[in-house]
Design a protein around this motif. Sequence first.
Motif, PDB file in Angstrom:
ATOM      1  N   LEU A   1     -69.794   1.338 -13.760  1.00 25.76           N
ATOM      2  CA  LEU A   1     -69.820  -0.263 -13.218  1.00 25.76           C
ATOM      3  C   LEU A   1     -68.769  -0.288 -14.270  1.00 25.76           C
ATOM      4  O   LEU A   1     -67.929   0.066 -15.346  1.00 25.76           O
ATOM      5  CB  LEU A   1     -71.458  -1.054 -13.518  1.00 25.76           C
ATOM      6  N   ARG A   2     -68.253  -1.674 -13.703  1.00 29.31           N
ATOM      7  CA  ARG A   2     -67.034  -2.411 -14.540  1.00 29.31           C
ATOM      8  C   ARG A   2     -66.439  -3.613 -13.269  1.00 29.31           C
ATOM      9  O   ARG A   2     -66.539  -3.804 -12.409  1.00 29.31           O
ATOM     10  CB  ARG A   2     -65.861  -1.248 -14.139  1.00 29.31           C
ATOM     11  N   VAL A   3     -65.546  -4.673 -14.475  1.00 27.16           N
ATOM     12  CA  VAL A   3     -65.524  -5.828 -13.688  1.00 27.16           C
ATOM     13  C   VAL A   3     -64.333  -5.635 -13.562  1.00 27.16           C
ATOM     14  O   VAL A   3     -63.563  -5.368 -14.424  1.00 27.16           O
ATOM     15  CB  VAL A   3     -65.919  -6.907 -14.621  1.00 27.16           C
TER      16      VAL A   3
ATOM     17  N   GLN B   1     -73.938 -11.717 -11.375  1.00 27.46           N
ATOM     18  CA  GLN B   1     -74.272 -13.338 -11.348  1.00 27.46           C
ATOM     19  C   GLN B   1     -73.626 -13.725 -13.167  1.00 27.46           C
ATOM     20  O   GLN B   1     -72.678 -15.186 -12.909  1.00 27.46           O
ATOM     21  CB  GLN B   1     -76.150 -14.031 -11.816  1.00 27.46           C
ATOM     22  N   GLU B   2     -72.654 -12.601 -13.705  1.00 26.16           N
ATOM     23  CA  GLU B   2     -72.850 -13.715 -15.027  1.00 26.16           C
ATOM     24  C   GLU B   2     -71.203 -13.642 -14.890  1.00 26.16           C
ATOM     25  O   GLU B   2     -70.578 -14.344 -15.440  1.00 26.16           O
ATOM     26  CB  GLU B   2     -72.686 -12.757 -16.346  1.00 26.16           C
ATOM     27  N   HIS B   3     -70.406 -13.487 -13.853  1.00 26.91           N
ATOM     28  CA  HIS B   3     -68.711 -13.024 -12.944  1.00 26.91           C
ATOM     29  C   HIS B   3     -68.370 -14.251 -12.129  1.00 26.91           C
ATOM     30  O   HIS B   3     -67.700 -13.484 -10.906  1.00 26.91           O
ATOM     31  CB  HIS B   3     -68.217 -12.029 -13.090  1.00 26.91           C
ATOM     32  N   GLY B   4     -69.410 -15.017 -12.206  1.00 26.11           N
ATOM     33  CA  GLY B   4     -68.721 -16.265 -10.492  1.00 26.11           C
ATOM     34  C   GLY B   4     -70.258 -15.218  -9.614  1.00 26.11           C
ATOM     35  O   GLY B   4     -69.805 -16.485  -9.188  1.00 26.11           O
ATOM     36  N   PHE B   5     -70.643 -14.624  -9.281  1.00 30.86           N
ATOM     37  CA  PHE B   5     -71.474 -14.501  -8.045  1.00 30.86           C
ATOM     38  C   PHE B   5     -72.305 -15.060  -7.658  1.00 30.86           C
ATOM     39  O   PHE B   5     -72.909 -15.546  -8.622  1.00 30.86           O
ATOM     40  CB  PHE B   5     -71.840 -13.041  -7.929  1.00 30.86           C
ATOM     41  N   ASP B   6     -72.199 -15.542  -6.896  1.00 33.54           N
ATOM     42  CA  ASP B   6     -73.093 -16.665  -6.141  1.00 33.54           C
ATOM     43  C   ASP B   6     -74.325 -15.608  -5.536  1.00 33.54           C
ATOM     44  O   ASP B   6     -74.859 -14.926  -5.769  1.00 33.54           O
ATOM     45  CB  ASP B   6     -72.975 -17.573  -4.834  1.00 33.54           C
ATOM     46  N   ALA B   7     -75.679 -16.137  -5.637  1.00 29.47           N
ATOM     47  CA  ALA B   7     -76.906 -15.798  -5.139  1.00 29.47           C
ATOM     48  C   ALA B   7     -76.424 -14.741  -4.123  1.00 29.47           C
ATOM     49  O   ALA B   7     -77.624 -13.865  -4.353  1.00 29.47           O
ATOM     50  CB  ALA B   7     -77.916 -16.678  -4.705  1.00 29.47           C
ATOM     51  N   THR B   8     -76.566 -15.138  -3.071  1.00 32.55           N
ATOM     52  CA  THR B   8     -76.125 -13.840  -2.410  1.00 32.55           C
ATOM     53  C   THR B   8     -75.004 -13.180  -1.976  1.00 32.55           C
ATOM     54  O   THR B   8     -74.875 -12.110  -1.791  1.00 32.55           O
ATOM     55  CB  THR B   8     -75.362 -14.908  -0.893  1.00 32.55           C
ATOM     56  N   ASP B   9     -73.694 -13.203  -2.437  1.00 29.81           N
ATOM     57  CA  ASP B   9     -72.994 -11.744  -3.069  1.00 29.81           C
ATOM     58  C   ASP B   9     -73.636 -11.479  -4.097  1.00 29.81           C
ATOM     59  O   ASP B   9     -73.362 -10.108  -4.392  1.00 29.81           O
ATOM     60  CB  ASP B   9     -71.757 -12.495  -3.445  1.00 29.81           C
ATOM     61  N   ALA B  10     -74.096 -11.862  -5.219  1.00 25.69           N
ATOM     62  CA  ALA B  10     -75.029 -10.879  -6.221  1.00 25.69           C
ATOM     63  C   ALA B  10     -76.499 -10.469  -5.652  1.00 25.69           C
ATOM     64  O   ALA B  10     -76.131  -8.876  -6.208  1.00 25.69           O
ATOM     65  CB  ALA B  10     -75.235 -11.584  -6.830  1.00 25.69           C
ATOM     66  N   GLY B  11     -76.578 -11.019  -4.529  1.00 30.97           N
ATOM     67  CA  GLY B  11     -77.325  -9.550  -3.730  1.00 30.97           C
ATOM     68  C   GLY B  11     -76.606  -8.582  -2.923  1.00 30.97           C
ATOM     69  O   GLY B  11     -77.276  -7.343  -2.814  1.00 30.97           O
ATOM     70  N   ARG B  12     -75.852  -8.999  -2.883  1.00 29.78           N
ATOM     71  CA  ARG B  12     -75.256  -7.493  -1.826  1.00 29.78           C
ATOM     72  C   ARG B  12     -74.464  -6.618  -3.245  1.00 29.78           C
ATOM     73  O   ARG B  12     -75.011  -5.521  -3.073  1.00 29.78           O
ATOM     74  CB  ARG B  12     -73.921  -8.278  -1.244  1.00 29.78           C
ATOM     75  N   VAL B  13     -74.541  -7.129  -4.448  1.00 31.63           N
ATOM     76  CA  VAL B  13     -73.794  -6.584  -5.441  1.00 31.63           C
ATOM     77  C   VAL B  13     -75.381  -5.973  -5.494  1.00 31.63           C
ATOM     78  O   VAL B  13     -75.596  -4.610  -5.890  1.00 31.63           O
ATOM     79  CB  VAL B  13     -73.241  -6.875  -6.522  1.00 31.63           C
TER      80      VAL B  13
ATOM     81  N   HIS C   1     -83.467  -0.622 -12.469  1.00 34.62           N
ATOM     82  CA  HIS C   1     -82.440  -0.731 -13.948  1.00 34.62           C
ATOM     83  C   HIS C   1     -81.328  -1.122 -13.336  1.00 34.62           C
ATOM     84  O   HIS C   1     -80.801  -2.045 -13.557  1.00 34.62           O
ATOM     85  CB  HIS C   1     -82.854  -0.192 -15.468  1.00 34.62           C
ATOM     86  N   ALA C   2     -80.691  -0.605 -12.623  1.00 42.94           N
ATOM     87  CA  ALA C   2     -79.645  -0.450 -12.021  1.00 42.94           C
ATOM     88  C   ALA C   2     -79.109  -1.421 -11.121  1.00 42.94           C
ATOM     89  O   ALA C   2     -78.155  -1.870 -11.277  1.00 42.94           O
ATOM     90  CB  ALA C   2     -78.812   0.898 -11.346  1.00 42.94           C
ATOM     91  N   ARG C   3     -79.849  -1.754 -11.040  1.00 41.66           N
ATOM     92  CA  ARG C   3     -80.073  -2.971  -9.552  1.00 41.66           C
ATOM     93  C   ARG C   3     -79.900  -4.116  -9.882  1.00 41.66           C
ATOM     94  O   ARG C   3     -79.299  -5.023 -10.520  1.00 41.66           O
ATOM     95  CB  ARG C   3     -81.580  -3.330  -8.795  1.00 41.66           C
ATOM     96  N   ARG C   4     -80.611  -4.628 -11.277  1.00 36.96           N
ATOM     97  CA  ARG C   4     -80.849  -5.594 -11.849  1.00 36.96           C
ATOM     98  C   ARG C   4     -79.616  -5.434 -12.834  1.00 36.96           C
ATOM     99  O   ARG C   4     -78.759  -6.597 -13.029  1.00 36.96           O
ATOM    100  CB  ARG C   4     -82.214  -6.003 -12.908  1.00 36.96           C
ATOM    101  N   THR C   5     -79.337  -4.595 -13.659  1.00 32.00           N
ATOM    102  CA  THR C   5     -77.809  -5.036 -14.949  1.00 32.00           C
ATOM    103  C   THR C   5     -76.714  -5.697 -13.841  1.00 32.00           C
ATOM    104  O   THR C   5     -75.484  -5.758 -14.174  1.00 32.00           O
ATOM    105  CB  THR C   5     -77.392  -3.413 -14.664  1.00 32.00           C
ATOM    106  N   ALA C   6     -76.393  -4.537 -12.643  1.00 36.64           N
ATOM    107  CA  ALA C   6     -75.679  -4.517 -11.368  1.00 36.64           C
ATOM    108  C   ALA C   6     -75.730  -6.427 -11.246  1.00 36.64           C
ATOM    109  O   ALA C   6     -74.552  -6.665 -11.403  1.00 36.64           O
ATOM    110  CB  ALA C   6     -75.577  -4.041 -10.249  1.00 36.64           C
ATOM    111  N   GLN C   7     -76.695  -7.300 -10.385  1.00 36.88           N
ATOM    112  CA  GLN C   7     -77.164  -8.498 -10.016  1.00 36.88           C
ATOM    113  C   GLN C   7     -76.720  -9.229 -11.209  1.00 36.88           C
ATOM    114  O   GLN C   7     -76.044  -9.951 -11.046  1.00 36.88           O
ATOM    115  CB  GLN C   7     -78.011  -8.269 -10.196  1.00 36.88           C
ATOM    116  N   ASN C   8     -77.222  -8.948 -12.334  1.00 36.62           N
ATOM    117  CA  ASN C   8     -76.770  -9.544 -13.840  1.00 36.62           C
ATOM    118  C   ASN C   8     -75.678  -9.730 -13.702  1.00 36.62           C
ATOM    119  O   ASN C   8     -75.071 -11.096 -14.391  1.00 36.62           O
ATOM    120  CB  ASN C   8     -77.015  -9.443 -15.281  1.00 36.62           C
ATOM    121  N   LEU C   9     -74.466  -8.836 -14.389  1.00 34.58           N
ATOM    122  CA  LEU C   9     -73.118  -8.599 -14.129  1.00 34.58           C
ATOM    123  C   LEU C   9     -72.367  -8.894 -13.362  1.00 34.58           C
ATOM    124  O   LEU C   9     -71.693 -10.262 -13.092  1.00 34.58           O
ATOM    125  CB  LEU C   9     -72.493  -7.075 -14.262  1.00 34.58           C
TER     126      LEU C   9
END
Length: 336
Positions: free
Chosen positions: A65-67, A31-43, A21-29
């Motif tokens: 978590l914080r934007v 992606q919602e703020h402009g991270f591409d697939a590679t960078d969202a994968g790092r998150v 759940h933590a992984r998905r929440t952080a990854q979605n956050l």
Amino acid sequence: MNIGGSMTQVLVIEDNSQIGHARRTAQNLAQEHGFDATDAGRVALVATELASNILKHASRGELHLRVIPRASGAGIEMLAIDRAQGFDLHACLADGFSTGGTQGIGLGTVSRQAEVFDVYADSRGAVLLTRLYPRTDKAADRRIGISQHSLHQDPACGDTWHLAFDGPRISALVIDGLGHGEEAERAARAGEKAYAMLPFDSPLLVLQDIHLSMTGTRGGAVAIAQFDAGSDALKFVGIGNIGACLVAPDKSRGLASHPGIVGGQFRKAQPFDYAQVSGQLLIMYSDGLQSRWNLADYPGLVHRHPAVIAAILHRDFCRGRDDVTVLVIALEAAHG
């Protein structure tokens, strides 16, 4: 640039099922703020490792978590926070070391993937900070930390904060609307909206605008700090019980506020000037945080990232009966 107040998102980590759940929440956050697939994968990878690390050595903790808004785009901040016995950080960072019977690749992986990595650990527990930015974002990290939480995770928060940047100048606001819940939030947001119009105006004029905007609401406590790296000076004005202090490695001094309620009644407001403040920490906090804390009780903490400091103060000194905001700013020219 203006950054409006927002609450810290808290994910409790006490079971293996919560890692996903933590992984998905952080990854979605991300992606919602402009991270591409590679960078969202790092998150996602870092979130997984941080949550796993909490379970490995603490059994229970939280992922915060914080934007982080930027001039172009945004970053993602993740903090792993626990109250377990301390661990050997240098050993844990070495690949192949593990206290939990695993491969031991976690913290080494985290430190390499994150643009910002910092940690503080002692017998009271550990706080691990990571900040990740898109690879195309080369702007420097701002050494600012914020931890804001509503009472009982209420969707409304009676505290708010706001930061404004203009070259070498920083202006910071913390408001605590009276009480908590929706009406307190309405009061605080009214004040924040007025402040955001002219955050670098004379602090007394800004305070007067905030007062007028909060009239007709519950009102609240307000503190404004304006730092100018060019003149190495800080102006501060406060009404009510927003705590504030300047912390240097060898000393700490409180910043004085006047009694009263902004949006209600207060007798006077006098700004105070502080010189030669570069290299110090400005810490502002609502009364949801106890005031009897001392960074000197945490050897070396004053030198850690402000986000780590804010998280530790919240972890160890939150009263638990009100909204709470902790804002920590390293006063330095690099913010410009």
